[in-house]
Design a protein around this motif. Structure first.
Motif, PDB file in Angstrom:
ATOM      1  N   ASP A   1       0.809  -1.216   0.000  1.00 21.44           N
ATOM      2  CA  ASP A   1       0.000   0.000   0.000  1.00 21.44           C
ATOM      3  C   ASP A   1       0.846   1.272   0.000  1.00 21.44           C
ATOM      4  N   SER A   2       2.127   1.154   0.321  1.00 22.91           N
ATOM      5  CA  SER A   2       3.003   2.325   0.270  1.00 22.91           C
ATOM      6  C   SER A   2       3.505   2.587  -1.140  1.00 22.91           C
ATOM      7  N   MET A   3       3.208   1.679  -2.084  1.00 24.24           N
ATOM      8  CA  MET A   3       3.693   1.806  -3.457  1.00 24.24           C
ATOM      9  C   MET A   3       2.506   1.710  -4.414  1.00 24.24           C
ATOM     10  N   GLY A   4       1.540   2.596  -4.178  1.00 27.21           N
ATOM     11  CA  GLY A   4       0.333   2.605  -4.990  1.00 27.21           C
ATOM     12  C   GLY A   4       0.263   3.842  -5.864  1.00 27.21           C
ATOM     13  N   ARG A   5      -0.967   4.279  -6.147  1.00 25.35           N
ATOM     14  CA  ARG A   5      -1.177   5.421  -7.044  1.00 25.35           C
ATOM     15  C   ARG A   5      -0.458   6.690  -6.595  1.00 25.35           C
ATOM     16  N   PRO A   6      -0.476   7.039  -5.291  1.00 23.93           N
ATOM     17  CA  PRO A   6       0.230   8.274  -4.901  1.00 23.93           C
ATOM     18  C   PRO A   6       1.706   8.266  -5.281  1.00 23.93           C
ATOM     19  N   MET A   7       2.356   7.108  -5.191  1.00 24.71           N
ATOM     20  CA  MET A   7       3.776   7.047  -5.542  1.00 24.71           C
ATOM     21  C   MET A   7       3.989   7.416  -7.014  1.00 24.71           C
ATOM     22  N   THR A   8       3.138   6.884  -7.890  1.00 24.17           N
ATOM     23  CA  THR A   8       3.256   7.217  -9.310  1.00 24.17           C
ATOM     24  C   THR A   8       3.079   8.714  -9.529  1.00 24.17           C
ATOM     25  N   PHE A   9       2.113   9.322  -8.855  1.00 22.47           N
ATOM     26  CA  PHE A   9       1.892  10.766  -9.023  1.00 22.47           C
ATOM     27  C   PHE A   9       3.066  11.580  -8.485  1.00 22.47           C
ATOM     28  N   TRP A  10       3.704  11.108  -7.408  1.00 26.64           N
ATOM     29  CA  TRP A  10       4.885  11.813  -6.900  1.00 26.64           C
ATOM     30  C   TRP A  10       6.040  11.714  -7.893  1.00 26.64           C
ATOM     31  N   VAL A  11       6.192  10.550  -8.509  1.00 24.73           N
ATOM     32  CA  VAL A  11       7.250  10.397  -9.518  1.00 24.73           C
ATOM     33  C   VAL A  11       6.990  11.335 -10.696  1.00 24.73           C
TER      34      VAL A  11
END
Length: 328
Positions: free
Chosen positions: A236-246
């Protein structure tokens, strides 16, 4: 306020392992979007697969080189499975498909049917897969102080991990620099600008897109490994928010540039840390709790992304001409 402590904390984020991991993930995304024009919104899926491939194989007893190969193989297979049916899509359609694919990876990873392998929603503890990496450290045990920074020599959030992470980032930047100036890279830029024109010249556009998707995905999987070495593998720490931060990091530094992802990652994490540290010192708890200050930091990130897209879509180092992408 303790300005020395604030500056030390913020400066530490400039070369933290997490900063390096996001910079590397943005470099992979830069190959997808900056060079080829692929709207990949599933980079977190590649990162999670790389993290799981490395951790699961290490727990199974694989040496570190074999675990790295497993992580690369997982991301390669994922890119092929994702790319074969979808690379003929353009623009928003490809973005939707890649978001869904990354979510499938996350949901499968947290499935209770795979608890013995992936740890389900609890993930995999860091001490179960870090030993092979720590054992390669030439720095020994204990901790060391360089200037105002004191970190462990070899374990978790260590000097050893920082050295390895930034060396990998430097090698990835060198690779992108060479590719951008190679015939292969020029074909990718042509595809980004007008793939129909490239196809009319006899180039296999589909094959070039697949190669770019695989290469960027492999770099993303290595970024996933760097991301979980100082922590646990938690889906859950590597979901959609991570992609948006990248994506924010890439757009901040500048797409289609060599050092844009690195600069973007450094600015992103150092400014976010500055907001958090200053907020805790300045804002009374009766006005905003610590958790609310954390959320306020992400609100600022969102507003920053909006302003970037509106007023400087090319980013800090980018060239606006490089964003003339054919996404019909």
């Amino acid at each position: 306020m303790d300005f020395e402590r604030i500056l030390t904390t913020v400066a530490g984020e400039l070369f933290a392992p997490t900063t390096a991991a996001y910079a590397l993930a943005a470099i992979g995304l830069n190959i997808h979007f900056g060079l080829t024009g692929l709207l990949n919104f599933g980079q977190a899926g590649f990162m999670l697969l790389g993290a799981y491939g490395f951790a699961v194989s290490t727990i199974a007893g694989f040496p570190i080189w074999a675990a790295l190969l497993v992580a690369v193989a997982c991301s390669t297979v994922f890119a092929l499975v994702l790319g074969i049916p979808t690379l003929k899509l353009r623009g928003d359609y490809l973005a939707i498909v890649t978001i869904a694919a990354a979510e499938i990876v996350r949901i499968v990873g947290r499935s209770t049917a795979l608890t013995d392998v992936t740890g389900a929603s609890s993930g995999l503890r860091g001490d179960s897969y870090k030993e092979t990496f720590h054992s390669l450290s030439p720095f020994g045990d204990g901790s060391s102080t360089i200037g105002p920074f004191t970190y462990s020599n070899s374990f978790s959030n260590s000097w050893w991990l920082r050295v390895v992470a930034w060396v990998v980032v430097a090698l990835a930047c060198l690779l992108v620099w060479r590719l951008m100036r190679s015939p292969w890279g020029r074909v990718l830029k042509g595809i980004r600008e007008d793939e129909d024109a490239v196809r009319s010249l006899g180039k296999n556009v589909y094959a070039y897109k697949m190669q770019a998707l695989v290469l960027g995905g492999v770099i993303g999987s290595i970024a996933g490994i760097l991301y979980v070495l100082p922590r646990a593998v938690q889906p859950d720490s590597m979901g959609r928010p991570m992609t948006f931060w990248v994506w924010t990091i890439l757009l901040l530094g500048g797409a289609a540039t060599v050092f844009g992802p690195v600069l973007g990652s450094m600015l992103f994490w150092s400014v976010l840390m500055l907001i958090r540290v200053v907020g805790r010192d300045v804002i009374p708890s009766s006005v905003m709790s610590t958790a609310q200050i954390e959320q306020f930091g992400w609100i600022v990130v969102g507003v920053t992304l909006m302003l970037l897209v509106i007023f400087r879509p090319q980013g800090i180092l980018g060239d606006k001409k490089e964003l003339a992408i054919n996404v019909r």
